[in-house]
Design a protein around this motif. Structure first.
Motif, PDB file in Angstrom:
ATOM      1  N   LYS A 195     -59.133 -11.355  54.866  1.00  0.00           N
ATOM      2  CA  LYS A 195     -57.975 -11.009  55.697  1.00  0.00           C
ATOM      3  C   LYS A 195     -58.403 -10.081  56.834  1.00  0.00           C
ATOM      4  N   GLU A 196     -59.229  -9.114  56.488  1.00  0.00           N
ATOM      5  CA  GLU A 196     -59.703  -8.189  57.510  1.00  0.00           C
ATOM      6  C   GLU A 196     -60.564  -8.911  58.550  1.00  0.00           C
ATOM      7  N   LEU A 197     -61.446  -9.803  58.086  1.00  0.00           N
ATOM      8  CA  LEU A 197     -62.268 -10.564  59.039  1.00  0.00           C
ATOM      9  C   LEU A 197     -61.372 -11.367  59.971  1.00  0.00           C
ATOM     10  N   GLN A 198     -60.347 -11.987  59.398  1.00  0.00           N
ATOM     11  CA  GLN A 198     -59.473 -12.799  60.227  1.00  0.00           C
ATOM     12  C   GLN A 198     -58.793 -11.953  61.299  1.00  0.00           C
ATOM     13  N   GLU A 199     -58.367 -10.751  60.911  1.00  0.00           N
ATOM     14  CA  GLU A 199     -57.715  -9.882  61.882  1.00  0.00           C
ATOM     15  C   GLU A 199     -58.695  -9.446  62.972  1.00  0.00           C
ATOM     16  N   LEU A 200     -59.907  -9.102  62.569  1.00  0.00           N
ATOM     17  CA  LEU A 200     -60.895  -8.617  63.537  1.00  0.00           C
ATOM     18  C   LEU A 200     -61.318  -9.708  64.514  1.00  0.00           C
ATOM     19  N   PHE A 201     -61.502 -10.927  64.002  1.00  0.00           N
ATOM     20  CA  PHE A 201     -62.009 -12.004  64.855  1.00  0.00           C
ATOM     21  C   PHE A 201     -60.889 -12.829  65.496  1.00  0.00           C
ATOM     22  N   ASP A 202     -59.687 -12.738  64.914  1.00  0.00           N
ATOM     23  CA  ASP A 202     -58.547 -13.527  65.399  1.00  0.00           C
ATOM     24  C   ASP A 202     -58.860 -15.025  65.403  1.00  0.00           C
ATOM     25  N   VAL A 203     -59.204 -15.519  64.228  1.00  0.00           N
ATOM     26  CA  VAL A 203     -59.605 -16.928  64.081  1.00  0.00           C
ATOM     27  C   VAL A 203     -58.788 -17.602  62.973  1.00  0.00           C
ATOM     28  N   PRO A 204     -58.767 -18.946  62.972  1.00  0.00           N
ATOM     29  CA  PRO A 204     -58.031 -19.650  61.925  1.00  0.00           C
ATOM     30  C   PRO A 204     -58.708 -19.529  60.556  1.00  0.00           C
ATOM     31  N   LEU A 205     -57.894 -19.597  59.514  1.00  0.00           N
ATOM     32  CA  LEU A 205     -58.388 -19.471  58.139  1.00  0.00           C
ATOM     33  C   LEU A 205     -57.761 -20.557  57.276  1.00  0.00           C
ATOM     34  N   VAL A 206     -58.580 -21.203  56.454  1.00  0.00           N
ATOM     35  CA  VAL A 206     -58.041 -22.123  55.441  1.00  0.00           C
ATOM     36  C   VAL A 206     -58.369 -21.588  54.049  1.00  0.00           C
ATOM     37  N   ILE A 207     -57.397 -21.686  53.166  1.00  0.00           N
ATOM     38  CA  ILE A 207     -57.590 -21.235  51.781  1.00  0.00           C
ATOM     39  C   ILE A 207     -57.279 -22.413  50.860  1.00  0.00           C
ATOM     40  N   MET A 208     -58.292 -22.796  50.073  1.00  0.00           N
ATOM     41  CA  MET A 208     -58.184 -23.963  49.193  1.00  0.00           C
ATOM     42  C   MET A 208     -57.890 -23.506  47.762  1.00  0.00           C
ATOM     43  N   LEU A 209     -56.866 -24.088  47.146  1.00  0.00           N
ATOM     44  CA  LEU A 209     -56.631 -23.838  45.718  1.00  0.00           C
ATOM     45  C   LEU A 209     -57.036 -25.063  44.934  1.00  0.00           C
ATOM     46  N   THR A 210     -58.025 -24.883  44.071  1.00  0.00           N
ATOM     47  CA  THR A 210     -58.663 -26.033  43.456  1.00  0.00           C
ATOM     48  C   THR A 210     -58.053 -26.333  42.091  1.00  0.00           C
ATOM     49  N   ASP A 211     -56.778 -26.745  42.119  1.00  0.00           N
ATOM     50  CA  ASP A 211     -56.112 -27.102  40.863  1.00  0.00           C
ATOM     51  C   ASP A 211     -56.805 -28.288  40.188  1.00  0.00           C
ATOM     52  N   ASP A 212     -57.356 -29.196  41.031  1.00  0.00           N
ATOM     53  CA  ASP A 212     -58.081 -30.340  40.449  1.00  0.00           C
ATOM     54  C   ASP A 212     -59.326 -29.875  39.688  1.00  0.00           C
ATOM     55  N   GLU A 213     -60.082 -28.968  40.322  1.00  0.00           N
ATOM     56  CA  GLU A 213     -61.292 -28.455  39.668  1.00  0.00           C
ATOM     57  C   GLU A 213     -60.954 -27.812  38.324  1.00  0.00           C
ATOM     58  N   LYS A 214     -59.924 -26.990  38.309  1.00  0.00           N
ATOM     59  CA  LYS A 214     -59.605 -26.260  37.089  1.00  0.00           C
ATOM     60  C   LYS A 214     -59.056 -27.181  36.003  1.00  0.00           C
ATOM     61  N   TYR A 215     -58.278 -28.182  36.427  1.00  0.00           N
ATOM     62  CA  TYR A 215     -57.786 -29.162  35.456  1.00  0.00           C
ATOM     63  C   TYR A 215     -58.953 -29.907  34.817  1.00  0.00           C
ATOM     64  N   LEU A 216     -59.832 -30.430  35.670  1.00  0.00           N
ATOM     65  CA  LEU A 216     -60.968 -31.216  35.170  1.00  0.00           C
ATOM     66  C   LEU A 216     -61.894 -30.354  34.314  1.00  0.00           C
ATOM     67  N   PHE A 217     -62.113 -29.139  34.767  1.00  0.00           N
ATOM     68  CA  PHE A 217     -63.027 -28.255  34.039  1.00  0.00           C
ATOM     69  C   PHE A 217     -62.468 -27.902  32.658  1.00  0.00           C
ATOM     70  N   THR A 218     -61.175 -27.573  32.629  1.00  0.00           N
ATOM     71  CA  THR A 218     -60.568 -27.165  31.361  1.00  0.00           C
ATOM     72  C   THR A 218     -60.575 -28.322  30.370  1.00  0.00           C
ATOM     73  N   ARG A 219     -60.242 -29.496  30.860  1.00  0.00           N
ATOM     74  CA  ARG A 219     -60.213 -30.650  29.971  1.00  0.00           C
ATOM     75  C   ARG A 219     -61.616 -30.987  29.466  1.00  0.00           C
ATOM     76  N   ASN A 220     -62.593 -30.829  30.368  1.00  0.00           N
ATOM     77  CA  ASN A 220     -63.980 -31.085  29.982  1.00  0.00           C
ATOM     78  C   ASN A 220     -64.426 -30.106  28.893  1.00  0.00           C
ATOM     79  N   LYS A 221     -64.040 -28.844  29.110  1.00  0.00           N
ATOM     80  CA  LYS A 221     -64.416 -27.788  28.165  1.00  0.00           C
ATOM     81  C   LYS A 221     -63.819 -28.060  26.779  1.00  0.00           C
ATOM     82  N   ASN A 222     -62.625 -28.665  26.777  1.00  0.00           N
ATOM     83  CA  ASN A 222     -61.950 -28.953  25.512  1.00  0.00           C
ATOM     84  C   ASN A 222     -62.261 -30.360  24.997  1.00  0.00           C
ATOM     85  N   ASP A 223     -63.431 -30.854  25.346  1.00  0.00           N
ATOM     86  CA  ASP A 223     -63.891 -32.164  24.866  1.00  0.00           C
ATOM     87  C   ASP A 223     -62.904 -33.286  25.154  1.00  0.00           C
TER      88      ASP A 223
END
Ligand code: TRP
Length: 519
Positions: free
Chosen positions: A129-157
């Motif tokens: 957030k601070e970097l974005q304010e200092l540089f005044d540039v666009p930011l994308v934030i990815m929430l990896t619900d797919d990764e966590k779903y796949l990982f959790t299911r994998n972990k639980n066999d």
């Protein structure tokens, strides 16, 4: 005055399971963060110097901080000053580009493994957030619900446990997005998305191309996958990688994406000018293996992208002390952003590992060790004043300041930070969330003093705050830069051509090996 008892150090929790004693070296990758375990089964602090060597990343030096201050005209963030962001790849190149062309894209993310975020999760976001304010540039934030779903299911066999359905992870994404927004991001220049909601169009095209550049052996090598890993997890990495490409998000730059029901003719091809925009990823160092895979392949894309730059942080230690990180699955290891003032106080007092001495007398005589003291460590992340922090360390070492006093300073700082956060969090409604998650043209100024000529600027790409923003999503969708047909005005097309040339030049520029990116 603290009692003798409060000065007592709490012993770190020793992991004595058979599996832990087998592990001798420290293990840091996207799915494991653990310090070395010695013969007696004790967990050692994470050795960050060794990580720099093993990963082949560069240390962040004083020269970087000086350069950063010169380019932004502001002091470096406390997390950089204190070397909690301690390593990088090509950080210099991002600064070069910003000086020359005025902008870049920031990208970070979060794996929504539960509905509640803890203090450690906020660290890369506060920094970003601070970097974005200092540089005044666009930011994308990815929430990896797919990764966590796949990982959790994998972990639980392969078994899907209650609370771990795909829909549950999407819900965690939404809860986490609201937490992230409450840290204070600016909706005009920030796009936040979950993979389950957003992936498609040019993002998916980049994913598919990237997948074609990674073999099964390479993915297994980087992430530890094997023949019994589910195939979703094996290919997931490509998504986290191409999320760093501005060309995955054409709408953010005013171009159309290719998604039904709009089939803009211009969107039948990914936009080359977007491939010339470099990206900086602030993240904890466990994510570095993804981006090593990414950097090796940026230049092999149909539209080559500059190698992604990284700025890497240490982990916020668990309450039990160095060697582990805060973990949402162990409530006593972490302070949650939803904890009450009393819970914060009790957790620090009961569980925070102390660098103090066994008894009051000994502490007064020999002094404490702030370097392993968890309350002090947390203060080093959250306390803004360098002077106060140095004073606390000095008085602790001399024995003047007791563990109980260090803890109480930490408690008040965290209660303040988390209390303010919770007030803002209450205001983040679904409607506020949708402002951030709607694909739309972002508005940002970039570097007002960049060295390039006006003709170097592709409208909407290198700083666009002067232009009229397309605030509504509907308008944003139509908004290929200028021109009703989406091809842009004559001037814009000329500028786009120039940017394409620049992209080619960038792709052709002499390639330095990763190992020598230093200052
Ligand atoms: N894999 C990360 C996690 O589990 C989430 C993530 C996706 C991320 N993209 C990122 C983190 C970019 C840092 C930077 O937390």
């Amino acid at each position: 005055m603290a009692s003798a008892e409060e000065a007592l150090g709490v012993a770190p929790e020793v992991n004595t399971t058979a599996e832990a004693t087998k592990t001798v070296t420290q293990q840091i990758d996207p799915y494991n963060v653990a310090g070395e375990v010695d013969e007696t089964g004790a967990v050692k602090a994470i050795d960050y110097e060794r990580l720099i060597e093993n990963f082949g990343v560069q240390p962040l030096t004083q020269q970087h901080l000086d350069r950063f201050e010169k380019v932004t005209g502001k002091p470096a963030h406390r997390l950089m000053r204190r070397k909690l962001f301690f390593a990088h790849r090509d950080f210099d190149k991002i600064l070069d580009f910003y000086e020359k062309y005025g902008s870049f894209m920031l990208y970070t993310g979060r794996g929504p493994s539960s509905g509640s975020m803890h203090l450690g999760h906020t660290v890369p976001f506060l920094f970003t957030k601070e970097l974005q304010e200092l540089f005044d540039v666009p930011l994308v934030i990815m929430l990896t619900d797919d990764e966590k779903y796949l990982f959790t299911r994998n972990k639980n066999d392969g078994v899907q446990k209650p609370g771990s359905a795909l829909e549950d992870f999407l819900q965690y994404s939404h809860d986490n997005i609201k937490d992230i927004i409450a840290l204070g991001f600016d909706p005009a220049k920030t796009f936040i998305y979950t993979d389950y909601e957003y992936l498609g169009g040019h993002f998916y095209w980049n994913t598919s191309e990237f997948e074609s550049l990674v073999t099964f052996n390479q993915a297994s090598g980087a992430f530890g996958w094997n023949g019994s890993t589910n195939i979703g997890l094996v290919s997931y990495g490509a998504k986290q990688c191409v999320a760093a490409f501005p060309s995955s998000y054409p709408e953010l730059y005013g171009y159309s994406d290719y998604r039904p029901p709009q089939f803009e003719p211009t969107a039948k091809r990914r936009y080359k000018p977007l491939a010339s925009i470099p990206t900086l990823i602030p993240c904890a160092i466990d994510q570095e293996p993804y981006f090593r895979v990414l950097r090796e392949r940026c230049e092999r894309m149909t539209d080559p992208h500059p190698k992604t730059s990284l700025i890497l942080s240490q982990f916020l230690t668990a309450l039990q002390g160095p060697g582990g990180k805060m973990s949402a699955s162990n409530p006593n290891s972490a302070i949650f952003m939803s904890d009450t003032p009393n819970q914060i106080k009790n957790k620090i007092n009961k569980h925070a590992f102390s660098g103090g001495r066994e008894s009051l007398e000994e502490h007064r005589k020999l002094g404490g060790n702030p370097d392993v003291d968890v309350a002090y460590t947390y203060l080093s992340y959250f306390l803004e004043s360098d002077d106060e922090l140095a004073d606390l360390a000095k008085r602790y070492r001399s024995g003047e300041l007791l563990t109980g006093e260090m803890k109480s300073r930490c408690i008040s700082e965290l209660q303040g930070f988390i209390g303010e956060f919770q007030k803002r969090r209450e205001e983040v409604t679904d409607e506020v969330m949708r402002k951030f998650t709607t694909p739309r043209k972002l508005v940002f100024g970039g570097n007002p003093n960049h060295g390039g000529k006006a003709s170097d600027q592709v409208p909407g790409v290198f700083g666009n705050a002067g232009q009229k923003a397309n605030d509504s999503a509907a308008e944003g969708d139509k908004a290929a830069p200028g021109g009703k047909d989406g091809r842009g005005t004559k001037g814009e097309r000329k500028a786009a051509k120039l940017a394409e040339k620049k992209a080619e030049k960038l792709a052709l520029r002499p390639k330095k090996e990763d190992g020598e990116g230093g200052s």
